[in-house]
Design a protein around this motif. Structure first.
Motif, PDB file in Angstrom:
ATOM      1  N   THR A 155       0.835  -1.210   0.000  1.00  0.00           N
ATOM      2  CA  THR A 155       0.000   0.000   0.000  1.00  0.00           C
ATOM      3  C   THR A 155       0.865   1.253   0.000  1.00  0.00           C
ATOM      4  O   THR A 155       0.500   2.256  -0.618  1.00  0.00           O
ATOM      5  N   ASP A 156       2.016   1.214   0.657  1.00  0.00           N
ATOM      6  CA  ASP A 156       2.934   2.359   0.610  1.00  0.00           C
ATOM      7  C   ASP A 156       3.405   2.615  -0.820  1.00  0.00           C
ATOM      8  O   ASP A 156       3.463   3.775  -1.274  1.00  0.00           O
ATOM      9  N   GLN A 157       3.748   1.554  -1.539  1.00  0.00           N
ATOM     10  CA  GLN A 157       4.182   1.719  -2.929  1.00  0.00           C
ATOM     11  C   GLN A 157       3.038   2.232  -3.802  1.00  0.00           C
ATOM     12  O   GLN A 157       3.248   3.046  -4.713  1.00  0.00           O
ATOM     13  N   PHE A 158       1.835   1.777  -3.508  1.00  0.00           N
ATOM     14  CA  PHE A 158       0.663   2.260  -4.244  1.00  0.00           C
ATOM     15  C   PHE A 158       0.450   3.750  -3.990  1.00  0.00           C
ATOM     16  O   PHE A 158       0.200   4.524  -4.924  1.00  0.00           O
ATOM     17  N   VAL A 159       0.562   4.168  -2.738  1.00  0.00           N
ATOM     18  CA  VAL A 159       0.408   5.592  -2.403  1.00  0.00           C
ATOM     19  C   VAL A 159       1.489   6.426  -3.088  1.00  0.00           C
ATOM     20  O   VAL A 159       1.232   7.522  -3.594  1.00  0.00           O
ATOM     21  N   ASP A 160       2.716   5.904  -3.121  1.00  0.00           N
ATOM     22  CA  ASP A 160       3.798   6.618  -3.810  1.00  0.00           C
ATOM     23  C   ASP A 160       3.487   6.798  -5.293  1.00  0.00           C
ATOM     24  O   ASP A 160       3.755   7.860  -5.876  1.00  0.00           O
ATOM     25  N   THR A 303     -11.288 -10.110  -7.073  1.00  0.00           N
ATOM     26  CA  THR A 303     -12.439  -9.764  -6.242  1.00  0.00           C
ATOM     27  C   THR A 303     -12.139  -8.556  -5.348  1.00  0.00           C
ATOM     28  O   THR A 303     -12.965  -7.648  -5.222  1.00  0.00           O
ATOM     29  N   SER A 304     -10.959  -8.533  -4.729  1.00  0.00           N
ATOM     30  CA  SER A 304     -10.596  -7.388  -3.880  1.00  0.00           C
ATOM     31  C   SER A 304     -10.386  -6.130  -4.710  1.00  0.00           C
ATOM     32  O   SER A 304     -10.829  -5.044  -4.340  1.00  0.00           O
ATOM     33  N   ALA A 305      -9.711  -6.280  -5.841  1.00  0.00           N
ATOM     34  CA  ALA A 305      -9.436  -5.119  -6.693  1.00  0.00           C
ATOM     35  C   ALA A 305     -10.727  -4.509  -7.225  1.00  0.00           C
ATOM     36  O   ALA A 305     -10.884  -3.276  -7.246  1.00  0.00           O
ATOM     37  N   MET A 306     -11.675  -5.352  -7.637  1.00  0.00           N
ATOM     38  CA  MET A 306     -12.912  -4.800  -8.190  1.00  0.00           C
ATOM     39  C   MET A 306     -13.753  -4.134  -7.100  1.00  0.00           C
ATOM     40  O   MET A 306     -14.456  -3.149  -7.367  1.00  0.00           O
ATOM     41  N   THR A 307     -13.668  -4.632  -5.859  1.00  0.00           N
ATOM     42  CA  THR A 307     -14.409  -3.997  -4.768  1.00  0.00           C
ATOM     43  C   THR A 307     -13.851  -2.605  -4.475  1.00  0.00           C
ATOM     44  O   THR A 307     -14.613  -1.654  -4.229  1.00  0.00           O
ATOM     45  N   MET A 437     -19.164 -21.378   2.676  1.00  0.00           N
ATOM     46  CA  MET A 437     -18.831 -19.952   2.751  1.00  0.00           C
ATOM     47  C   MET A 437     -17.345 -19.745   2.470  1.00  0.00           C
ATOM     48  O   MET A 437     -16.501 -20.560   2.849  1.00  0.00           O
ATOM     49  N   CYS A 438     -17.021 -18.653   1.811  1.00  0.00           N
ATOM     50  CA  CYS A 438     -15.630 -18.358   1.472  1.00  0.00           C
ATOM     51  C   CYS A 438     -14.776 -18.231   2.729  1.00  0.00           C
ATOM     52  O   CYS A 438     -15.102 -17.447   3.626  1.00  0.00           O
ATOM     53  N   PRO A 439     -13.669 -18.981   2.829  1.00  0.00           N
ATOM     54  CA  PRO A 439     -12.828 -18.902   4.024  1.00  0.00           C
ATOM     55  C   PRO A 439     -11.857 -17.726   4.005  1.00  0.00           C
ATOM     56  O   PRO A 439     -11.148 -17.504   4.980  1.00  0.00           O
ATOM     57  N   GLY A 440     -11.804 -16.978   2.904  1.00  0.00           N
ATOM     58  CA  GLY A 440     -10.808 -15.915   2.778  1.00  0.00           C
ATOM     59  C   GLY A 440     -11.329 -14.518   3.020  1.00  0.00           C
ATOM     60  O   GLY A 440     -10.718 -13.536   2.567  1.00  0.00           O
ATOM     61  N   ILE A 441     -12.448 -14.379   3.746  1.00  0.00           N
ATOM     62  CA  ILE A 441     -13.055 -13.058   3.947  1.00  0.00           C
ATOM     63  C   ILE A 441     -12.080 -12.099   4.621  1.00  0.00           C
ATOM     64  O   ILE A 441     -11.855 -10.975   4.142  1.00  0.00           O
ATOM     65  N   ASN A 442     -11.508 -12.511   5.736  1.00  0.00           N
ATOM     66  CA  ASN A 442     -10.611 -11.603   6.474  1.00  0.00           C
ATOM     67  C   ASN A 442      -9.398 -11.213   5.641  1.00  0.00           C
ATOM     68  O   ASN A 442      -8.946 -10.057   5.682  1.00  0.00           O
ATOM     69  N   PHE A 443      -8.872 -12.152   4.863  1.00  0.00           N
ATOM     70  CA  PHE A 443      -7.703 -11.877   4.031  1.00  0.00           C
ATOM     71  C   PHE A 443      -8.009 -10.784   3.023  1.00  0.00           C
ATOM     72  O   PHE A 443      -7.202  -9.878   2.792  1.00  0.00           O
ATOM     73  N   GLY A 444      -9.183 -10.852   2.383  1.00  0.00           N
ATOM     74  CA  GLY A 444      -9.529  -9.858   1.375  1.00  0.00           C
ATOM     75  C   GLY A 444      -9.936  -8.524   1.961  1.00  0.00           C
ATOM     76  O   GLY A 444      -9.535  -7.465   1.462  1.00  0.00           O
ATOM     77  N   LEU A 445     -10.716  -8.536   3.031  1.00  0.00           N
ATOM     78  CA  LEU A 445     -11.270  -7.293   3.572  1.00  0.00           C
ATOM     79  C   LEU A 445     -10.197  -6.350   4.093  1.00  0.00           C
ATOM     80  O   LEU A 445     -10.290  -5.130   3.917  1.00  0.00           O
ATOM     81  N   ILE A 446      -9.178  -6.883   4.751  1.00  0.00           N
ATOM     82  CA  ILE A 446      -8.169  -6.003   5.330  1.00  0.00           C
ATOM     83  C   ILE A 446      -7.404  -5.251   4.244  1.00  0.00           C
ATOM     84  O   ILE A 446      -7.052  -4.078   4.409  1.00  0.00           O
ATOM     85  N   SER A 447      -7.177  -5.891   3.101  1.00  0.00           N
ATOM     86  CA  SER A 447      -6.504  -5.215   1.997  1.00  0.00           C
ATOM     87  C   SER A 447      -7.392  -4.120   1.412  1.00  0.00           C
ATOM     88  O   SER A 447      -6.918  -3.023   1.074  1.00  0.00           O
TER      89      SER A 447
END
Length: 497
Positions: A155-160, A303-307, A437-447
């Motif tokens: 995220t730091d590189q993205f902000v840069d 999925t995370s990127a499109m959200t 149910m998708c087991p990766g909810i926490n992994f995606g949401l925090i990003s």
């Protein structure tokens, strides 16, 4: 949507006609009471009623005429479409065990090592073992937190990058997708994934290939269709490419583990440790581990990127929401130069925005289909074994009986509301519910939350000249995932407190 209907009819109509004439089952002694549905054509059934349309919209429109549970014939596939929260509860809770399996998938068979993954694998003892292993060992809240360093670095590189682009129009999708891909790669394989660009390219190709309804999917009993349509050869090519990449990564890691005798803090090392320690009812192989990573990359990147893109799009369309979100972030972190993940729990309104984005733009609007393991009933209708059951998560999320002004973007609706997407509120199931149910909810949401917080904190955002909030194109692309058809273009400017 690629239905190849003309191609199919030209080559196979005669064969199919004979098939249906000579293999039609005799009438059972007690006729089934199937759900209502639209009239069907010979051979193709109801395929023509969803051709050329977004399936989740087409199914919802049909449900408004034929009811919240419909029987549809999609080629050889007998499918039940559920479009209301009340009946979704019968799928996910009342009949969860009976509907815990997945239908056969050529993609899963070829690319996912004989369906040995968790997303598309058939229900059984092996699947339960893998689901527990992923939930407890790989994607637990504690393990997800351990990847904070990877996420903050990206995220730091993205902000840069955004900072260097201030004053110029930016297509967010490309850099957001790159950021999410990097997070998934580093969490999976550590900081040294030499084949990352190729891996992401192949996964993207796989996503495009399986994003629609294909003739080979609709007529699975005719294996030759997957051959003459080219689907099988394309899937084999993707499988070989992925397998080669994973083999190189795995071999390099095994050598390092033997040489150093130390574990590394990534998912691959966790899985290797589990494999080597033994004690599992079903010992796992390298191929089983590869199938898990295919799930990780296909389910954890786009999925995370499109959200993130949809959330920014809705905020650009609703300046009052953008202003309120920026005010919350900037007041919470006033005087700070950097936001860390430990700070994010204070951002209540941002969480509402993410919820509302997932409600109106669920990444997988038609949840992965389930298959009946036995004869059941839903809403008094007979659902025979082997029937495919599809829940329209989009239709549930805009059901006017459950949502006020259902198709408007209003994050405030979640204020003082207990409705959440963790699988117990059936009007809001972007990640599914129950055993599947998708087991990766926490992994995606925090990003997602971290990226949006940084974007709102550091920058102000404007649409390019000659654009206005009212004319942003909100069309979705064809396919299984609800990606925005026209990428969002915005102009950032640096915020100074």
């Amino acid at each position: 949507m690629d239905l190849d209907i003309t191609f199919f009819l030209l080559i196979s109509s005669l064969i199919l006609s004979f098939y249906f004439i000579f293999t039609r089952n005799s009438n059972p002694s007690k006729p089934l009471k199937l759900p209502p549905g639209p009239p069907k054509l010979p051979i193709i059934g109801n395929v023509h009623q969803i051709a050329g349309a977004l399936p989740h919209h087409a199914f919802r429109n049909l449900s408004q005429k034929y009811g919240p549970i419909m029987h549809m014939q999609l080629g050889q596939i007998s499918a039940i479409i559920v479009s209301s929260p009340r009946l979704a509860k019968e799928v996910f809770k009342t009949n969860d065990l009976a509907l815990a399996s997945r239908p056969y998938s050529l993609v899963a068979d070829i690319v996912l090592y004989g369906s040995s993954d968790v997303a598309l694998g058939a229900y059984g003892d092996y699947w339960r073992q893998m689901k527990k292993m992923i939930t407890v060992e790989l994607l637990s809240a504690k393990k997800v937190r351990s990847f904070a360093g990877f996420r903050e670095q990206e995220t730091d590189q993205f902000v840069d990058y955004i900072r260097s682009s201030c004053g110029k129009p930016v297509i967010l999708r490309d850099k957001v997708t790159e950021m999410i891909n990097n997070i998934v790669c580093k969490s999976s394989f550590g900081g040294n994934c030499k084949q990352q660009d190729v891996l992401i390219e192949v996964v993207d190709e796989l996503g495009k290939l399986v994003s629609g309804f294909y003739v080979a999917d609709l007529f699975p009993e005719f294996g030759f269709l997957s051959v003459i349509s080219g689907m099988r050869s394309k899937l084999m090519k993707i499988h070989k490419s992925l397998d080669k990449i994973f083999e190189e990564i795995f071999e390099e890691r095994k050598i390092r583990r033997q040489r150093n005798g130390e574990s590394e803090d990534d998912l691959l090392d966790v899985l290797f440790t589990i494999k080597e320690s033994g004690g599992l009812q079903f010992p796992i192989t390298d191929d089983n581990i590869k199938a898990v990573f295919v799930n990780m990359f296909t389910g954890g990147t786009d999925t995370s990127a499109m959200t993130i893109e949809w959330a920014m799009t809705e905020m650009m369309r609703n300046p009052n929401v953008m202003e309120k979100a920026q005010k919350e972030v900037r007041e919470a972190f006033k005087g700070k130069n950097k936001i860390t993940e430990s700070d994010l729990h204070d951002l209540v309104y941002l969480k509402y925005i993410i919820k509302e984005t997932l409600r109106l733009h669920p990444p997988l609007p038609l949840l992965l289909p389930r298959e009946c393991r036995e004869d059941i009933q839903i809403d008094g209708y007979d659902i025979p074994a082997k029937t495919k059951v599809i829940v329209n998560a989009f239709a549930c999320a805009v059901d006017p009986e459950y949502w006020d002004d259902a198709e408007s973007f209003k994050p405030e609706r979640f204020d003082k509301s207990s409705v959440d997407f963790m699988g117990t509120n059936f009007e809001f199931v972007p990640f599914g519910s129950g055993r599947r149910m998708c087991p990766g909810i926490n992994f995606g949401l925090i990003s997602i939350e971290s990226a949006l917080a940084q974007m709102l904190f550091h920058f102000n955002w404007q649409l390019p000249s000659k654009s206005s909030p009212t004319n942003i194109d909100m069309t979705e692309n064809d396919g299984a995932t609800a990606v925005k058809k026209v990428p969002l273009v915005v102009t950032p400017t640096l915020y100074s407190s």
